[in-house]
Design a protein around this motif. Structure first.
Motif, short mmCIF file in Angstrom:
data_model
loop_
_atom_site.label_atom_id
_atom_site.label_comp_id
_atom_site.label_asym_id
_atom_site.label_seq_id
_atom_site.Cartn_x
_atom_site.Cartn_y
_atom_site.Cartn_z
N VAL A 119 28.19 44.29 45.84
CA VAL A 119 28.43 42.86 45.96
C VAL A 119 28.24 42.15 44.63
O VAL A 119 29.05 41.28 44.24
N THR A 120 27.20 42.50 43.89
CA THR A 120 26.96 41.82 42.62
C THR A 120 28.04 42.18 41.60
O THR A 120 28.43 41.34 40.78
N ASP A 121 28.53 43.40 41.63
CA ASP A 121 29.66 43.75 40.76
C ASP A 121 30.88 42.91 41.13
O ASP A 121 31.61 42.42 40.24
N TYR A 122 31.11 42.74 42.43
CA TYR A 122 32.25 41.94 42.89
C TYR A 122 32.11 40.49 42.45
O TYR A 122 33.07 39.89 41.92
N VAL A 123 30.92 39.91 42.66
CA VAL A 123 30.71 38.51 42.28
C VAL A 123 30.86 38.33 40.78
O VAL A 123 31.50 37.37 40.31
N SER A 124 30.32 39.26 39.99
CA SER A 124 30.39 39.13 38.53
C SER A 124 31.83 39.16 38.03
O SER A 124 32.15 38.55 37.00
N LEU A 125 32.71 39.82 38.77
CA LEU A 125 34.13 39.87 38.40
C LEU A 125 34.89 38.62 38.84
O LEU A 125 36.02 38.39 38.37
N ARG A 126 34.29 37.82 39.72
CA ARG A 126 34.97 36.64 40.25
C ARG A 126 34.33 35.32 39.81
O ARG A 126 34.58 34.27 40.40
N LEU A 127 33.55 35.36 38.74
CA LEU A 127 32.91 34.12 38.28
C LEU A 127 33.95 33.07 37.94
O LEU A 127 33.72 31.87 38.13
N GLY A 128 35.10 33.50 37.45
CA GLY A 128 36.15 32.56 37.09
C GLY A 128 36.83 31.91 38.28
O GLY A 128 37.61 30.96 38.12
N ASP A 129 36.55 32.39 39.49
CA ASP A 129 37.13 31.80 40.70
C ASP A 129 36.24 30.73 41.33
O ASP A 129 36.64 30.11 42.32
N VAL A 130 35.06 30.53 40.78
CA VAL A 130 34.15 29.51 41.32
C VAL A 130 34.72 28.13 41.00
O VAL A 130 34.99 27.82 39.85
N ASN A 131 34.87 27.32 42.04
CA ASN A 131 35.54 26.03 41.85
C ASN A 131 34.93 24.95 42.73
O ASN A 131 35.62 24.21 43.40
N LEU A 132 33.61 24.88 42.73
CA LEU A 132 32.92 23.79 43.41
C LEU A 132 31.84 23.26 42.48
O LEU A 132 31.39 23.97 41.58
N PRO A 133 31.41 22.02 42.65
CA PRO A 133 30.32 21.51 41.83
C PRO A 133 29.07 22.38 42.02
O PRO A 133 28.75 22.79 43.14
#
Length: 320
Positions: free
Chosen positions: A236-250
């Motif tokens: 899960v942490t590998d997945y999240v680290s690859l999707r940091l650029g998809d975070v789009n909320l305050p």
């Protein structure tokens, strides 16, 4: 010395004061119950609400690995309720008083859906109609907040991420070839508690006598991490680290520079990569992983006030 005496008085008080009376003295109202998730899992929940005024917003809170919401974690919820926010939290699968083998989290995606189901259930209450809602997560709970955001991108008005486990720090991550061996063995014995890592509480809490307080939690998991849980958290942490650029909320992300459990550099990477137009980062020099309990009272107050200021600003913008 004064801080130690305050903690001793706190423990004595909790041991001699009924829970309901304690919350009244704190100026809030609180409740606890069980919620059955769509997959049939019985989850322990708590709420902490302002006593004398309608809430300004909803805060949905998620604890970290091995922790639960009934001990030190709820001090932050009590503070936020005193400041006018309605706070809700649940013990995750395998944690606290919720169902599941202790500290065994075989599928974080299912945990995310548990949380979303409970949070949406709370939102449907007519008394909370129209209120802004924020996610709040500590450590593993911070990663789960981001996964909730990916699952429901428009569902929340912001997130407070406290030392989020967007990637397991290399300082506590098992070295090669241990992860590969663990992954292989977990296919056959996922619940086996044999992962060779130290008790993270002692690497999280800075103030020595607060380590004693944290260790007194009767539902804290003290065993070694289970194979299946570690493999799942690595995934899960590998997945999240690859999707940091998809975070789009305050969001506001808060991290201690001396944290060896989760990596402050990953929080910096989150801040840089996120698409969010409204993002804030706070790195506290010399602070460790447990920002909202394990530090000195002065440091805890500083972090609390930074969170409160951020929440107040977002709520005020909605009313302008």
């Amino acid at each position: 010395m004064e801080e130690r005496q305050n903690l001793q008085a706190y423990l004595h008080y909790w041991g001699n004061t009924p829970e309901e009376d304690h919350y009244k003295i704190q100026g809030i109202r609180a409740s606890k119950s069980f919620y059955t998730s769509p997959r049939g899992l019985k989850l322990f929940t708590r709420s902490w609400l302002p006593l004398t005024s309608p809430p300004r917003a909803l805060i949905f809170m998620i604890h970290g690995y091995g922790n639960d919401l009934s001990w030190t974690f709820q001090a932050t919820a009590i503070f936020l309720a005193q400041m006018g926010f309605a706070c809700f939290a649940l013990d995750l699968e395998g944690h606290g008083q919720s169902e599941g083998l202790k500290a065994f989290v075989p599928n974080v995606d299912l945990v995310v859906q548990d949380c979303l189901s409970f949070f949406n259930y709370i939102k449907q209450d007519p008394q909370f109609h129209g209120l802004p809602s924020f996610l709040y997560g500590e450590s593993m709970g911070g990663a789960i907040c981001l996964l909730i955001h990916f699952s429901d991108p428009k569902g929340f008005d912001g997130a407070v991420l406290v030392a989020p486990m967007c990637k397991i720090s290399d300082k506590v991550k098992p070295r090669w070839p241990i992860p590969q061996v663990l992954t292989f063995v977990s296919n056959f014995m996922p619940t086996l508690p044999i992962v060779p890592t130290p008790d993270l509480m002692y690497k999280s809490v800075k103030v020595e006598h607060k380590k004693v307080i944290a260790d007194m939690n009767p539902t804290r998991y003290r065993g070694k991490p289970r194979l299946g849980t570690v493999v799942e958290l690595l995934r899960v942490t590998d997945y999240v680290s690859l999707r940091l650029g998809d975070v789009n909320l305050p969001f506001i992300v808060l991290h201690g520079s001396a944290d060896v459990v989760t990596d402050p550099d990953v929080s910096r990477a989150l801040y840089e990569a996120a698409k969010s137009g409204d993002k804030t980062i706070k790195i506290y020099e010399g602070m460790m992983h447990s920002l909202l309990f394990g530090e000195t009272d002065e440091n805890v107050e500083m972090v609390r006030n930074d969170i409160l200021t951020w929440l107040n600003d977002r709520c005020n913008r909605r009313t302008e």
